[in-house]
Design an enzyme around this catalytic site. Structure first.
Site, mmCIF file in Angstrom:
data_model
loop_
_atom_site.group_PDB
_atom_site.id
_atom_site.type_symbol
_atom_site.label_atom_id
_atom_site.label_comp_id
_atom_site.label_asym_id
_atom_site.label_seq_id
_atom_site.Cartn_x
_atom_site.Cartn_y
_atom_site.Cartn_z
ATOM 1 N N HIS A 1 0.867 -1.174 0.000
ATOM 2 C CA HIS A 1 0.000 0.000 0.000
ATOM 3 C C HIS A 1 0.907 1.229 0.000
ATOM 4 O O HIS A 1 1.989 1.201 0.595
ATOM 5 C CB HIS A 1 -0.879 0.035 1.252
ATOM 6 C CG HIS A 1 -1.711 -1.194 1.446
ATOM 7 N ND1 HIS A 1 -2.659 -1.605 0.533
ATOM 8 C CD2 HIS A 1 -1.748 -2.106 2.462
ATOM 9 C CE1 HIS A 1 -3.249 -2.706 0.968
ATOM 10 N NE2 HIS A 1 -2.709 -3.036 2.129
ATOM 11 N N GLU B 1 -3.821 -4.260 -4.767
ATOM 12 C CA GLU B 1 -5.287 -4.261 -4.814
ATOM 13 C C GLU B 1 -5.805 -2.827 -4.728
ATOM 14 O O GLU B 1 -6.553 -2.475 -3.818
ATOM 15 C CB GLU B 1 -5.891 -5.140 -3.701
ATOM 16 C CG GLU B 1 -5.094 -5.221 -2.406
ATOM 17 C CD GLU B 1 -5.390 -4.096 -1.431
ATOM 18 O OE1 GLU B 1 -6.091 -3.143 -1.810
ATOM 19 O OE2 GLU B 1 -4.910 -4.163 -0.301
#
Length: 312
Positions: free
Chosen positions: A224, A262
């Site tokens: 992330h 993602e």
């Protein structure tokens, strides 16, 4: 070490010939390979024809310094491909990676996964970027040093849109401390010439909320991230840090064969950047909090086609 003669049997390969001193330490070849590969992005292969002994040739290949050996009339010719060279962790990792950690399985939160090593401290990756004329660094986040920036970045509207963590300093301190304490996550600050510009959370996918949505392997990792300092938002620097972060993750553990992501499906620009750097979009799926795209970068694809040599 030796005086070697350089020739180019092909446009993207170099041949070095000449005798090596019998007591040349294997690692002495690394600065030579670095000088050639780091300044010539199109270079794909370096061959070393020194008539060295079989013992020395085997040592170089077993250490990973050279990728292959070929018998010749005068001894052994050694070859190092671009992919082999860029997988040398000792050149860019100031602290040891975790490849040597024994695999022992444990359970946490109902998931079986390898026991993870404790987080390192300080700088974990550093590399000079010739095309950008600056040094890129990844270092482990530190509450006292990094909380003011982390707090400011999380409260930016463009960051909150995807992280949804805008809030008070105390909440951000607790969040950051939780990442520092979690062996399944590695919180990193990215810097150009010592100036922080981004925050990265490198995680083990097997223990992450992503794991139920695909067949996660034991050493898959994801990341992330947020870019807080837009002063470093040029196209060249963006490509450079994206490839450098992937490079670090693959170097840190040689067992990591896949890097996953993602991002929110609405983050079209970032998804496009990832695809341009070798990530394949596998599918779209629904987290409880967002609809996401699953992207994956394989180690072989990275080191053969999209490695850190391509900064622009």
């Amino acid at each position: 070490m030796a005086t070697l003669q350089l020739s180019r049997p092909a446009a993207n390969s170099i041949l070095l010939t000449g005798p090596l001193h019998p007591e040349t330490p294997p690692l002495a070849l690394m600065p030579l390979l670095a000088e050639l590969f780091c300044h010539q992005p199109s270079l794909r292969d370096v061959m070393l024809d020194t008539g060295c002994t079989d013992e020395f040739a085997v040592t170089l290949v077993r250490m990973g310094i050279m990728g292959r050996r070929i018998a010749t009339a005068n001894g052994w010719r050694l070859g190092c491909s671009r992919a082999v060279f860029w997988q040398q962790p000792q050149l860019w990792l100031p602290t040891p990676g975790v490849s040597g950690v024994a695999t022992e399985y444990v359970m946490s939160h109902g998931r079986r996964h390898p026991r993870r090593a404790p987080q390192p401290q300080g700088v974990v990756y550093q590399r000079y970027l010739p095309r950008q004329g600056c040094t890129f660094t990844l270092r482990v986040a530190n509450i006292r040093r990094d909380l003011p920036l982390f707090h400011a970045w999380m409260n930016m509207d463009r960051v909150h849109r995807f992280w949804t963590l805008a809030g008070k300093r105390e909440a951000h301190a607790a969040y950051l401390q939780a990442q520092i304490d979690d062996a399944g996550v590695l919180p990193l600050m990215g810097e150009f010439d010592g100036e922080p510009f981004a925050y990265f959370e490198v995680y083990w996918a097997k223990e992450d909320r992503l794991a139920p949505f695909y067949a996660a392997q034991d050493f898959d990792r994801g990341c992330h991230l947020l870019v807080g300092n837009s002063r470093h938002a040029s196209k060249g620097k963006t490509i450079a840090w994206m490839r450098a972060v992937s490079h670090y993750v693959f170097l840190d553990d040689s067992r990591t064969q896949r890097l996953v992501g993602e991002p929110h499906i609405d983050n079209v620009r970032f998804i496009s950047h990832l695809q341009n750097q070798g990530f394949a979009k596998l599918k779209e799926f629904d987290f409880p909090h967002k609809r996401a795209a699953l992207l994956m970068l394989e180690r072989e694809v990275f080191f053969e086609q999209h490695g850190p040599w391509g900064e622009e």
